[in-house]
Design a protein around this motif. Structure first.
Motif, PDB file in Angstrom:
ATOM      1  N   LEU A   5      10.918 -17.659   7.435  1.00 14.87           N
ATOM      2  CA  LEU A   5      10.116 -17.049   6.363  1.00 14.87           C
ATOM      3  C   LEU A   5      10.280 -15.535   6.390  1.00 14.87           C
ATOM      4  N   THR A   6      10.178 -14.958   7.613  1.00 15.33           N
ATOM      5  CA  THR A   6      10.326 -13.513   7.766  1.00 15.33           C
ATOM      6  C   THR A   6      11.678 -13.066   7.231  1.00 15.33           C
ATOM      7  N   GLN A   7      12.709 -13.821   7.615  1.00 21.02           N
ATOM      8  CA  GLN A   7      14.064 -13.456   7.199  1.00 21.02           C
ATOM      9  C   GLN A   7      14.198 -13.534   5.673  1.00 21.02           C
ATOM     10  N   ALA A   8      13.652 -14.632   5.102  1.00 26.94           N
ATOM     11  CA  ALA A   8      13.749 -14.804   3.643  1.00 26.94           C
ATOM     12  C   ALA A   8      12.993 -13.688   2.931  1.00 26.94           C
ATOM     13  N   PHE A   9      11.809 -13.337   3.477  1.00 27.35           N
ATOM     14  CA  PHE A   9      10.984 -12.291   2.873  1.00 27.35           C
ATOM     15  C   PHE A   9      11.723 -10.958   2.920  1.00 27.35           C
ATOM     16  N   ASN A  10      12.343 -10.678   4.072  1.00 34.18           N
ATOM     17  CA  ASN A  10      13.086  -9.419   4.212  1.00 34.18           C
ATOM     18  C   ASN A  10      14.273  -9.374   3.257  1.00 34.18           C
ATOM     19  N   GLU A  11      14.929 -10.543   3.081  1.00 35.52           N
ATOM     20  CA  GLU A  11      16.067 -10.582   2.162  1.00 35.52           C
ATOM     21  C   GLU A  11      15.596 -10.324   0.732  1.00 35.52           C
ATOM     22  N   THR A  12      14.416 -10.899   0.400  1.00 33.73           N
ATOM     23  CA  THR A  12      13.861 -10.666  -0.939  1.00 33.73           C
ATOM     24  C   THR A  12      13.591  -9.175  -1.129  1.00 33.73           C
ATOM     25  N   LEU A  44      15.120  -6.734  -3.862  1.00 28.43           N
ATOM     26  CA  LEU A  44      14.246  -5.974  -4.761  1.00 28.43           C
ATOM     27  C   LEU A  44      14.555  -4.489  -4.666  1.00 28.43           C
ATOM     28  N   GLU A  45      14.742  -4.028  -3.431  1.00 25.40           N
ATOM     29  CA  GLU A  45      15.013  -2.600  -3.238  1.00 25.40           C
ATOM     30  C   GLU A  45      16.304  -2.209  -3.952  1.00 25.40           C
ATOM     31  N   SER A  46      17.320  -3.084  -3.800  1.00 25.55           N
ATOM     32  CA  SER A  46      18.595  -2.734  -4.435  1.00 25.55           C
ATOM     33  C   SER A  46      18.463  -2.798  -5.960  1.00 25.55           C
ATOM     34  N   LEU A  47      17.666  -3.771  -6.456  1.00 26.54           N
ATOM     35  CA  LEU A  47      17.477  -3.848  -7.914  1.00 26.54           C
ATOM     36  C   LEU A  47      16.754  -2.619  -8.451  1.00 26.54           C
ATOM     37  N   PHE A  48      15.706  -2.198  -7.702  1.00 29.47           N
ATOM     38  CA  PHE A  48      14.956  -1.012  -8.122  1.00 29.47           C
ATOM     39  C   PHE A  48      15.842   0.225  -8.095  1.00 29.47           C
ATOM     40  N   GLU A  49      16.693   0.277  -7.059  1.00 31.78           N
ATOM     41  CA  GLU A  49      17.577   1.421  -6.912  1.00 31.78           C
ATOM     42  C   GLU A  49      18.569   1.454  -8.084  1.00 31.78           C
ATOM     43  N   THR A  50      19.129   0.243  -8.403  1.00 32.24           N
ATOM     44  CA  THR A  50      20.076   0.155  -9.523  1.00 32.24           C
ATOM     45  C   THR A  50      19.391   0.599 -10.810  1.00 32.24           C
ATOM     46  N   GLN A  51      18.153   0.109 -10.987  1.00 32.98           N
ATOM     47  CA  GLN A  51      17.427   0.443 -12.205  1.00 32.98           C
ATOM     48  C   GLN A  51      17.159   1.953 -12.285  1.00 32.98           C
ATOM     49  N   ARG A  52      16.772   2.499 -11.116  1.00 32.65           N
ATOM     50  CA  ARG A  52      16.462   3.928 -11.084  1.00 32.65           C
ATOM     51  C   ARG A  52      17.699   4.761 -11.428  1.00 32.65           C
ATOM     52  N   ARG A  53      18.845   4.331 -10.795  1.00 36.63           N
ATOM     53  CA  ARG A  53      20.086   5.046 -11.046  1.00 36.63           C
ATOM     54  C   ARG A  53      20.501   4.907 -12.511  1.00 36.63           C
ATOM     55  N   PHE A  54      20.269   3.700 -13.032  1.00 35.85           N
ATOM     56  CA  PHE A  54      20.640   3.416 -14.420  1.00 35.85           C
ATOM     57  C   PHE A  54      19.869   4.329 -15.375  1.00 35.85           C
ATOM     58  N   ARG A  66       0.835  -1.212   0.000  1.00 35.48           N
ATOM     59  CA  ARG A  66       0.000   0.000   0.000  1.00 35.48           C
ATOM     60  C   ARG A  66       0.864   1.253   0.000  1.00 35.48           C
ATOM     61  N   ALA A  67       1.900   1.223   0.860  1.00 43.12           N
ATOM     62  CA  ALA A  67       2.740   2.418   0.985  1.00 43.12           C
ATOM     63  C   ALA A  67       3.718   2.527  -0.184  1.00 43.12           C
ATOM     64  N   ASP A  68       3.819   1.448  -1.015  1.00 42.78           N
ATOM     65  CA  ASP A  68       4.728   1.429  -2.148  1.00 42.78           C
ATOM     66  C   ASP A  68       6.146   1.765  -1.705  1.00 42.78           C
ATOM     67  N   ASP A  69       6.506   1.213  -0.563  1.00 47.61           N
ATOM     68  CA  ASP A  69       7.797   1.550   0.012  1.00 47.61           C
ATOM     69  C   ASP A  69       8.593   0.267   0.266  1.00 47.61           C
ATOM     70  N   LEU A  70       9.579   0.051  -0.585  1.00 47.27           N
ATOM     71  CA  LEU A  70      10.351  -1.196  -0.459  1.00 47.27           C
ATOM     72  C   LEU A  70      11.388  -1.133   0.666  1.00 47.27           C
ATOM     73  N   SER A  71      11.503   0.038   1.304  1.00 44.52           N
ATOM     74  CA  SER A  71      12.497   0.110   2.381  1.00 44.52           C
ATOM     75  C   SER A  71      11.918  -0.430   3.682  1.00 44.52           C
ATOM     76  N   LEU A  72      10.579  -0.651   3.696  1.00 43.06           N
ATOM     77  CA  LEU A  72       9.966  -1.215   4.901  1.00 43.06           C
ATOM     78  C   LEU A  72      10.379  -2.668   5.048  1.00 43.06           C
ATOM     79  N   ARG A  73      10.467  -3.124   6.309  1.00 39.19           N
ATOM     80  CA  ARG A  73      10.809  -4.525   6.556  1.00 39.19           C
ATOM     81  C   ARG A  73       9.806  -5.119   7.547  1.00 39.19           C
ATOM     82  N   ILE A  74       9.614  -6.413   7.469  1.00 36.84           N
ATOM     83  CA  ILE A  74       8.731  -7.073   8.425  1.00 36.84           C
ATOM     84  C   ILE A  74       9.501  -7.227   9.731  1.00 36.84           C
ATOM     85  N   PRO A  75       8.926  -6.704  10.828  1.00 42.25           N
ATOM     86  CA  PRO A  75       9.683  -6.805  12.077  1.00 42.25           C
ATOM     87  C   PRO A  75       9.902  -8.267  12.461  1.00 42.25           C
ATOM     88  N   VAL A  76      11.112  -8.603  12.836  1.00 45.59           N
ATOM     89  CA  VAL A  76      11.355  -9.967  13.330  1.00 45.59           C
ATOM     90  C   VAL A  76      10.963  -9.981  14.805  1.00 45.59           C
TER      91      VAL A  76
END
Ligand code: ADP
Length: 474
Positions: A217-224, A228-238, A195-205
């Motif tokens: 699962l939480t850890q794997a989801f946060n890693e994903t 994703l955030e780093s990929l989006f950032e790379t794409q944005r910078r690119f 909803r917030a369209d914010d990939l910097s948010l993380r699920i609290p462990v």
């Protein structure tokens, strides 16, 4: 149906099934063992009576029956006339079990007489030595204790079973709810991120132990999310970098076109500038395409045996043409070395390093190319006596679009900061690596390490198209 309900239902159904099986087995076992006890008593009593009796063809003569109140006895003649009966029967005129009065072997039956549930044993009485049946001995014992025990067991198993299943369902539901609650929370958190369209948010462990399934699962989801955030950032910078890099030549072209329009005639200087900017853009787009193909793994890569010394010589000759007597191009140590790979790409990598050295080294500087074998690796070096690269910039020079001095005036052949990225990728895709050592004011040395090839296979001569042009930006 929710996972929670499904889990509880399964758990409860399995428990109910096990209880049912266990209860049925217990019920049968108890009935069997209690009935067997009574059958034994009846058989024992029949034996006692028969051994105390006198039997001949005239009939049966019995001693007075002295029996416990639990066992009822009747002796019937073959003519179906009652001979003797125990006192506790109080002159009962009918047989205990009329159906069984014709049996020829000892037989057990059950009957209900006046509300009493009885087990009957009918034994044929024979006169030895003949096997003529003189009559039948019928013994009966009440099954009341067995029935009462069975009822009590049924009540216990039925009531206890229902209670146990209900309790199990309750506990199962509560446990499943507790165990699955973190999943709800993770879903909520994921929805919030969407909803917030914010990939910097993380699920609290901390919804559970980090090592359990939900924690992992939480850890794997946060890693994903992180990836994703780093990929989006790379794409944005690119995208930002590409737009920026394209804007400059486009502005230059626009300026020159305006000039030509104002002047009314195309002057050679403006046309030259336009051509140069178009060339720069073309090179950049080609380099970007190459990197994109490389990263998506769609770039074909040969696996030939390449003689690096021959390749180095070709690059050396090309460098001399590129430097146009402005610089001193030298060939240092040159061992013989063969590697497995793509000769065109390896040459492109070396040319990128060499053209950088030529571009950044001021006039009268020296550029040295060398090749040496160290252990099972070949080391190609390109050293220059140029301005060097600042220590803090070194970790970034292989990044796409990175230029140490962005404001530096571009030379005619100047690139968009992609040459070293391409060289780095080529080295890596040959299982090698690229290193840089530099000192500001003294010069820079790029070293490419490549694994030496197995010497048994035949070599492929690198083709030698001495194209006097910069193969890519950098
Ligand atoms: P560019 O197209 O700008 O040359 P490269 O990826 O080839 O892009 O190089 C990245 C940056 O590294 C260059 O902008 C330059 O600042 C620096 N660099 C590369 N080679 C040298 C060198 N031999 N001497 C000094 N600086 C260099």
């Amino acid at each position: 149906m929710t996972l929670r309900a499904r889990l509880t239902l399964w758990y409860t159904a399995v428990l109910a099934g096990v209880l049912l099986l266990f209860g049925a087995a217990l019920y049968l076992l108890l009935t069997r063992s209690l009935t067997a006890q009574i059958e034994n008593t009846l058989a024992q009593t029949a034996d006692d009576i028969l051994s105390a009796s006198r039997r001949d063809i005239r009939g049966i003569t019995l001693p007075p029956l002295d029996l416990t109140a639990n066992v009822y006895v009747q002796v019937w003649g073959a003519d179906r006339i009652l001979r003797v009966e125990s006192a506790n029967l109080m002159s009962m005129p009918d047989p205990l079990d009329p159906q069984a009065l014709d049996v020829t072997v000892p037989t057990h039956t059950t009957v209900n007489i006046g509300g009493a549930h009885l087990l009957i044993l009918t034994v044929p009485v024979v006169a030895p030595p003949s096997s003529e049946i003189l009559g039948r001995l019928q013994l009966a014992s009440s099954l009341e204790t067995v029935d009462r025990a069975r009822e009590a067991l049924l009540l216990f198993l039925g009531g206890g079973g229902v209670l146990a299943v209900a309790l199990a369902a309750l506990v199962g539901l509560t446990t499943a709810r507790g165990a699955l609650r973190p999943l709800d929370q993770i879903t909520q958190a994921a929805l919030q991120i969407t909803r917030a369209d914010d990939l910097s948010l993380r699920i609290p462990v901390g919804y559970g132990p980090p090592t359990d399934e939900v924690g992992r699962l939480t850890q794997a989801f946060n890693e994903t999310l992180e990836r994703l955030e780093s990929l989006f950032e790379t794409q944005r910078r690119f995208v930002a970098d590409v737009s920026h890099e394209l804007r400059t030549p486009l502005t230059a072209i626009r300026g020159n076109v305006d000039l030509i329009r104002r002047m009314g005639t195309p002057d050679p200087e403006s046309l030259e500038a336009i051509t140069s900017e178009v060339d720069r853009m073309t090179r950049m787009v080609q380099d970007l395409l190459l990197l994109a193909q490389a990263e998506s793994g769609r770039l074909p890569m040969a696996h030939d045996l390449v003689e690096l010394d021959t390749l180095l010589l070709q690059v050396y000759k090309q460098a001399k043409v590129l430097a146009q007597d402005r610089l001193d191009i030298r060939l240092g140590r040159e061992d013989q070395a063969r590697v497995r790979g793509d000769p065109d790409r390896l040459k492109q990598m070396l040319l990128n390093l060499v053209s950088n050295a030529i571009e950044y080294t001021p006039a009268d500087g020296t550029i040295t190319l060398s090749l040496s074998c160290v252990g099972d690796r070949a080391r190609l070096t390109v050293s220059d006596t140029g301005p060097g690269i600042a220590q803090e910039a070194l970790p970034h020079i292989f990044e796409r679009f990175y230029r140490v001095d962005r404001s530096r005036k571009r030379t005619l052949q100047g690139g968009a900061g992609l040459g070293l990225s391409i060289a780095h990728w080529i080295a890596r895709s040959h299982d090698g690596q690229i290193e840089v050592a530099s000192e500001v004011g003294k010069g820079t040395t790029f070293s490419v390490w490549l694994p030496l090839a197995d010497m048994t296979a035949p070599a492929v001569e690198p083709q030698a198209p001495v194209r006097v042009e910069r193969p890519s930006s950098g």
